[in-house]
Design a protein around this motif. Structure first.
Motif, short mmCIF file in Angstrom:
data_model
loop_
_atom_site.label_atom_id
_atom_site.label_comp_id
_atom_site.label_asym_id
_atom_site.label_seq_id
_atom_site.Cartn_x
_atom_site.Cartn_y
_atom_site.Cartn_z
N ARG A 187 0.84 -1.19 0.00
CA ARG A 187 0.00 0.00 0.00
C ARG A 187 0.88 1.25 0.00
NH1 ARG A 187 -1.96 -1.69 5.33
NH2 ARG A 187 -0.93 -0.54 7.01
N GLU A 188 0.42 2.23 -0.75
CA GLU A 188 1.16 3.48 -0.82
C GLU A 188 1.03 4.22 0.50
OE1 GLU A 188 1.07 7.70 -3.29
OE2 GLU A 188 0.13 5.92 -4.17
N VAL A 189 2.14 4.79 0.96
CA VAL A 189 2.15 5.57 2.19
C VAL A 189 2.76 6.93 1.90
CG1 VAL A 189 2.18 3.57 3.73
CG2 VAL A 189 4.34 4.50 2.88
N GLY A 190 2.76 7.78 2.91
CA GLY A 190 3.20 9.15 2.71
C GLY A 190 4.70 9.31 2.67
N PRO A 191 5.19 10.41 2.15
CA PRO A 191 6.64 10.65 2.00
C PRO A 191 7.36 10.81 3.33
CG PRO A 191 5.39 12.64 1.46
CD PRO A 191 4.38 11.54 1.63
N GLU A 192 6.63 10.95 4.42
CA GLU A 192 7.28 11.14 5.73
C GLU A 192 8.16 9.95 6.11
OE1 GLU A 192 4.04 11.38 5.18
OE2 GLU A 192 3.68 13.56 5.31
N VAL A 193 7.89 8.77 5.53
CA VAL A 193 8.71 7.61 5.88
C VAL A 193 10.16 7.77 5.44
CG1 VAL A 193 6.71 6.07 5.74
CG2 VAL A 193 8.20 6.33 3.76
N GLY A 194 10.41 8.72 4.54
CA GLY A 194 11.77 8.96 4.09
C GLY A 194 12.61 9.74 5.08
N LYS A 195 12.01 10.20 6.16
CA LYS A 195 12.73 10.97 7.18
C LYS A 195 12.95 10.09 8.40
CE LYS A 195 10.33 15.17 5.65
NZ LYS A 195 9.39 16.24 6.06
N VAL A 196 14.21 9.83 8.72
CA VAL A 196 14.53 8.94 9.83
C VAL A 196 13.96 9.46 11.14
CG1 VAL A 196 16.41 7.88 11.13
CG2 VAL A 196 16.61 8.15 8.66
N SER A 197 13.83 10.78 11.25
CA SER A 197 13.34 11.37 12.49
C SER A 197 11.85 11.11 12.72
CB SER A 197 13.59 12.88 12.49
OG SER A 197 12.91 13.50 11.40
#
Length: 258
Positions: free
Chosen positions: A234-244
């Motif tokens: 499932r597609e998720v938001g771009p926030e997962v690209g931020k380790v924080s």
């Protein structure tokens, strides 16, 4: 690939036959961070399964410092027997890295720019009460300096293989749609192990394999697509690209599937 993964299991759940004593929830695990690993040890004529904490990114015994692990969080199963980084661990130091799922980024051309756009997807079992058990290797590394000089650091890596081709997806008896999606998502697949709870399931055989490393690697490769066919994306938001960023909102749907 497999640059982030997710542990969403809570305290008290069974993890590959081991009962958790602490909350391991982490929704955005990145390389060099601490992850759980499962290992089996021979004990009293049988096997004892243990859960340990390890650095994600293998540190071979000859590594000069911890930074080496940032280059060894995945191991290509096709070459793992020959590569100096992994060939000691693959002989007998097998583990499983449990996860609720993992993130992978789909690269597609942006309209008008010609530059690739990356869309994150969360890959997980269709039954989200289940875990994925990735085939892994572990190493103990002697800390050379600092406050913990002389101590030992446990590290791990996840084995990968080619993703199923479109032709292999078409020929699959089960899960053809999922395998087709995985083939387009990324050209590499972290190798999952089948877990049934039986003493002779794929997870147990991998953890206990020591006599023929080549045969053990080939076995987990052979069964990988059958396990992956039971997953969903499932597609998720771009926030997962931020380790924080971390929290259950990261695995919430953010769009349509492939």
């Amino acid at each position: 690939m497999c640059g982030r993964y997710v542990i969403a299991r809570m305290a008290g759940d069974l993890l590959g036959g081991v009962e958790l004593e602490e909350d391991l929830a982490n929704y955005n695990v990145a390389p060099t961070q601490t992850v759980p690993v499962l290992v089996d040890h021979a004990a009293d004529g049988g096997w004892r399964r243990e859960l340990h904490s390890a650095r994600w990114g293998l540190l071979p015994r000859w590594a000069k410092d911890e930074s080496f692990s940032s280059r060894a969080f995945n191991a290509r199963s096709e070459t793992v027997l020959e590569k100096p980084t992994f060939r000691h661990a693959v002989k007998a130091q097998h583990c499983a890295v449990p996860a609720t799922g993992y993130y992978e980024w789909l690269k597609a051309p942006e309209q008008g720019s010609g530059r690739p756009a990356k869309t994150p997807f969360y890959v997980h079992p269709a039954d989200e009460a289940q875990n994925i058990y990735f085939a892994g290797l572990y190493e103990w590394w002697r800390i050379p300096a600092g406050p913990e000089q002389g101590g030992w650091l446990l590290s791990t890596t996840i084995l990968t293989m080619d993703s199923p081709s479109e032709r292999e997806a078409e020929l699959a008896e089960h899960g053809a749609a999922t395998l087709s999606e995985l083939s387009r998502l990324h050209d590499r697949l972290p190798i999952p192990l089948a877990f049934t709870g039986d003493d002779d399931d794929a997870l147990s055989r991998w953890l206990r394999a020591s006599e023929s490393p080549a045969a053990a690697v080939e076995e987990v490769r052979t069964g990988a697509y059958d396990v992956a066919a039971t997953w969903e994306l499932r597609e998720v938001g771009p926030e997962v690209g931020k380790v924080s960023r971390n929290g259950p909102e990261l695995i919430e749907p953010a769009g349509t599937l492939l």
